[in-house]
Motif scaffolding. Structure first.
Motif, mmCIF file in Angstrom:
data_model
loop_
_atom_site.group_PDB
_atom_site.id
_atom_site.type_symbol
_atom_site.label_atom_id
_atom_site.label_comp_id
_atom_site.label_asym_id
_atom_site.label_seq_id
_atom_site.Cartn_x
_atom_site.Cartn_y
_atom_site.Cartn_z
ATOM 1 N N CYS A 125 8.347 28.561 8.418
ATOM 2 C CA CYS A 125 9.150 27.479 9.014
ATOM 3 C C CYS A 125 8.780 27.004 10.331
ATOM 4 C CB CYS A 125 10.579 28.103 8.989
ATOM 5 S SG CYS A 125 11.907 27.196 10.025
ATOM 6 N N ALA A 126 9.165 25.555 10.579
ATOM 7 C CA ALA A 126 8.409 25.065 11.640
ATOM 8 C C ALA A 126 9.522 24.719 12.655
ATOM 9 C CB ALA A 126 7.855 23.711 11.463
ATOM 10 N N SER A 127 10.776 25.395 12.193
ATOM 11 C CA SER A 127 12.111 25.060 13.244
ATOM 12 C C SER A 127 12.510 23.829 13.585
ATOM 13 C CB SER A 127 11.955 25.957 14.613
ATOM 14 O OG SER A 127 11.819 27.360 14.084
ATOM 15 N N CYS A 128 11.957 22.925 12.607
ATOM 16 C CA CYS A 128 12.163 21.502 12.998
ATOM 17 C C CYS A 128 13.697 21.103 12.873
ATOM 18 C CB CYS A 128 11.389 20.435 11.998
ATOM 19 S SG CYS A 128 11.949 20.764 10.435
ATOM 20 N N GLY A 129 14.522 21.817 12.291
ATOM 21 C CA GLY A 129 15.980 21.407 12.060
ATOM 22 C C GLY A 129 16.426 20.245 11.362
ATOM 23 N N PHE A 130 15.296 19.786 10.442
ATOM 24 C CA PHE A 130 15.490 18.594 9.624
ATOM 25 C C PHE A 130 16.508 18.969 8.581
ATOM 26 C CE2 PHE A 130 11.263 16.509 10.059
ATOM 27 C CZ PHE A 130 11.364 16.222 11.420
ATOM 28 N N CYS A 131 16.349 20.150 7.928
ATOM 29 C CA CYS A 131 17.472 20.642 7.124
ATOM 30 C C CYS A 131 18.880 20.613 7.384
ATOM 31 C CB CYS A 131 17.153 22.024 6.418
ATOM 32 S SG CYS A 131 16.822 23.235 7.783
ATOM 33 N N ALA A 132 18.836 21.199 8.688
ATOM 34 C CA ALA A 132 20.355 21.161 9.409
ATOM 35 C C ALA A 132 20.906 19.543 9.361
ATOM 36 C CB ALA A 132 20.420 22.001 10.510
ATOM 37 N N GLU A 133 19.728 18.597 9.639
ATOM 38 C CA GLU A 133 20.298 17.350 9.951
ATOM 39 C C GLU A 133 20.584 16.557 8.833
ATOM 40 O OE1 GLU A 133 18.673 13.312 12.012
ATOM 41 O OE2 GLU A 133 17.494 15.162 12.350
ATOM 42 N N ILE A 134 20.032 16.912 7.638
ATOM 43 C CA ILE A 134 20.320 16.140 6.486
ATOM 44 C C ILE A 134 21.476 17.002 5.608
ATOM 45 C CG2 ILE A 134 18.840 17.429 4.806
ATOM 46 C CD1 ILE A 134 18.791 13.655 4.838
ATOM 47 N N CYS A 135 21.801 18.345 5.686
ATOM 48 C CA CYS A 135 22.794 18.564 4.994
ATOM 49 C C CYS A 135 24.242 17.848 5.117
ATOM 50 C CB CYS A 135 22.931 20.077 5.445
ATOM 51 S SG CYS A 135 24.594 20.788 4.616
#
Ligand code: SF4
Ligand code: SF4
Lengths: 128, 393
Positions: free
Chosen positions: A45-55
């Motif tokens: 994990c790169a901790s980019c937070g994209f997953c949290a943003e798209i959810c």
């Protein structure tokens, strides 16, 4: 004539294999593309937070790990709340590092709703 | 507790929940109110308030609103790819077709050229969805007529199509916005064509079976029942199979072709009688046409990309160009439309959904139920193949 045909269809039904199976003794095969429970690989994990943003359901929150792990894992990582999740797999599709994957696990019913919050954790030894 | 005494209110004829006065029944009165739905397996989450005189329906009043989930508002706060997931829920019975209407609206705003392969996949999925939806219709129609065998058969066979959906989209009922803006979310898996052909063979067997049931169960319960004349159908805003069963040859796939429909060879079945039986026949024949379309798509599907751009964008990087569009598609129940307006932000400014069932479930249904026999209500109700999900939204 149609009566005979109909009766034939119904009689045939009595001797043909049932369409249903005897779950849980048998189960249908779940395809690879299935969108079941998530599997998270913290080491990639790169901790980019994209997953949290798209959810779309805001089911993912980027959180810090418990203190004993923060030396190795300094950033924030996705915590997934399956109680809010609609299993759309957008988080999986947006993850560039391919560390968030949806598995075939569909057995998520539980009397303990708190167990549906998946905290990011380092892999335990022996886990692939 | 309020000081009001409900018992006294009832005895005095006053409705405890409102001011409406209930006329006390006289001894010789044969008129009474009857509720069809809203919590009944035969009606869906939708009710009809019937006024009966003996067994005859004097008037019918649709009672919608039990399935309102506020999708239009939710869509104003989400990006197109997130809205694609929501568009599934517009109709439980054919989410892929609603995915397609939504995706087309966004594509028209963004002006993205959808890859050829994705257009074929979209049509493939839309037609499988139509087929599956018609099979559910057959099941609930049988249930409404008291023919339980038909119901069980239909739901058994529908599962074969759900297996295909699961294989391709990763979910049985909800594809999670499989058809999204710019194409589809993932490519078809290996061996899909064989699997689909096998399922089509099974469905053909199912259709043979149901034909043999027609004369015994369907015809005598549906012939001459709920006749919708062509002028009434047009006046009340009927679309799709309901309109076609009243004699109008119209289909958005032919009249205003989208995706690759103009390149495909298929017929638009129509009937003249306008009764419940004609509506059933139209759907039976449509299933055959859908199978024809699916076969053509499988034979011609080209190789290539399935989405443009291939990666999903983050909401903060998404922008829908300014503009407004109105898109219409032919789904299993009729004409499905989406109006979308964008002011250049990441989420649309306004989305308006117009499902075919709004008009079928209110004006058309009320018109048809007036004057019919109580026992014919389920036959008429289900001959319209209605679904409250896209009406209540
Ligand atoms: S799981 Fe993937 S998308 Fe989420 S933070 Fe990690 S790398 Fe980014
Ligand atoms: S599957 Fe969808 S709803 Fe669930 S966590 Fe991922 S993005 Fe959110």
């Amino acid at each position: 004539m149609s009566m005979v045909k109909t009766l034939w269809v119904l009689v045939e039904g009595l001797f043909s294999k049932p369409m249903t199976i005897k779950f849980p003794h048998e189960a249908i095969e779940i395809p690879d593309a299935y969108r079941g429970e998530h599997k998270f690989d913290i080491d990639r994990c790169a901790s980019c937070g994209f997953c949290a943003e798209i959810c779309p359901n805001k089911a993912i929150e980027m959180v810090k790990l418990p203190e004993q792990y923060t030396q190795k894992y300094k950033k924030t990582y996705p915590r997934i709340d399956l109680r809010k999740c609609c299993f759309c797999a957008l988080c999986q599709d947006i993850c560039v590092k391919k560390c968030l994957k949806m598995t075939k696990n569909v057995f998520l019913a539980t009397p303990d709703p708190a167990s549906l919050i998946k905290d990011p954790m380092p892999k335990v030894q022996g886990e692939e | 507790m309020s000081g009001r005494n409900i018992m006294t209110d009832q005895m005095s004829g006053k409705n405890p929940t409102g001011n409406e006065q209930i006329e006390p029944a006289t001894d010789d009165s044969t008129e009474y109110d009857f509720y069809f739905g809203p919590a009944h397996s035969g009606s869906g989450n939708f009710g009809v308030k019937l006024k009966l005189d003996g067994e005859r329906v004097i008037s019918a009043r649709a009672d919608p609103g039990y399935l309102h989930r506020g999708f239009e508002k939710l869509m104003e706060y989400r990006t197109p790819i997130q809205n694609a997931v929501i568009s599934d829920r517009l109709c439980v019975l054919e989410p892929l077709n609603w995915n397609l209407v939504h995706a087309e609206a966004v594509d028209e705003l963004t002006g993205i050229e959808v890859p050829e392969r994705a257009r074929y996949i979209r049509v493939l999925m839309a037609e499988l969805s139509r087929l599956q939806s018609h099979i559910i219709w057959y099941g609930v129609m049988s249930l409404g007529l008291g023919f339980d065998t038909g119901f069980r058969l239909a739901f058994g066979y529908r599962d074969y199509i759900l297996d295909i959906f699961e294989l391709i989209t990763g979910g049985r009922c909800y594809p999670a916005g499989y058809i999204c803006d710019g194409g589809v979310r993932r490519d078809l898996p290996e061996g899909y064509a064989e699997r689909i052909k096998n399922v089509l063979d099974k469905i053909k067997g199912f259709m043979e079976n149901i034909k043999s049931f027609d004369n015994l169960f369907f015809a005598n319960r549906t012939k001459g029942i709920g006749v919708l004349k062509l002028e009434d159908a047009i006046r009340l805003g009927a679309t799709g199979p309901v309109l076609r069963a009243s004699g109008m040859k119209t289909d958005v796939r032919k009249d205003d072709p989208y995706e690759i429909y103009s390149e495909l060879d298929f017929d638009v079945p129509t009937e003249k009688q306008g009764d419940a039986n004609a509506r059933c026949t139209v759907r039976d024949r449509e299933m055959e046409e859908s199978i024809k379309i699916i076969k053509q798509v499988l034979d011609r599907i080209p190789e290539g990309k399935t989405r443009k751009p291939s990666r999903i964008k983050r909401p903060s990087r998404t922008k829908i160009p300014e503009g407004e569009v109105y898109v219409r598609n032919e789904i299993a129940r009729g004409e499905a439309c989406i109006y979308m307006r964008s002011v250049g932000e990441s989420a649309p400014y306004r989305v308006k959904v117009r499902g075919p069932d709004f008009l079928h479930m209110i004006p058309v249904l009320e018109h048809l139920l007036k004057g019919c026999e109580l026992a014919d209500v389920p036959a008429i109700y289900w001959s319209l193949n209605i679904c409250p999900a896209d009406m209540d939204r």
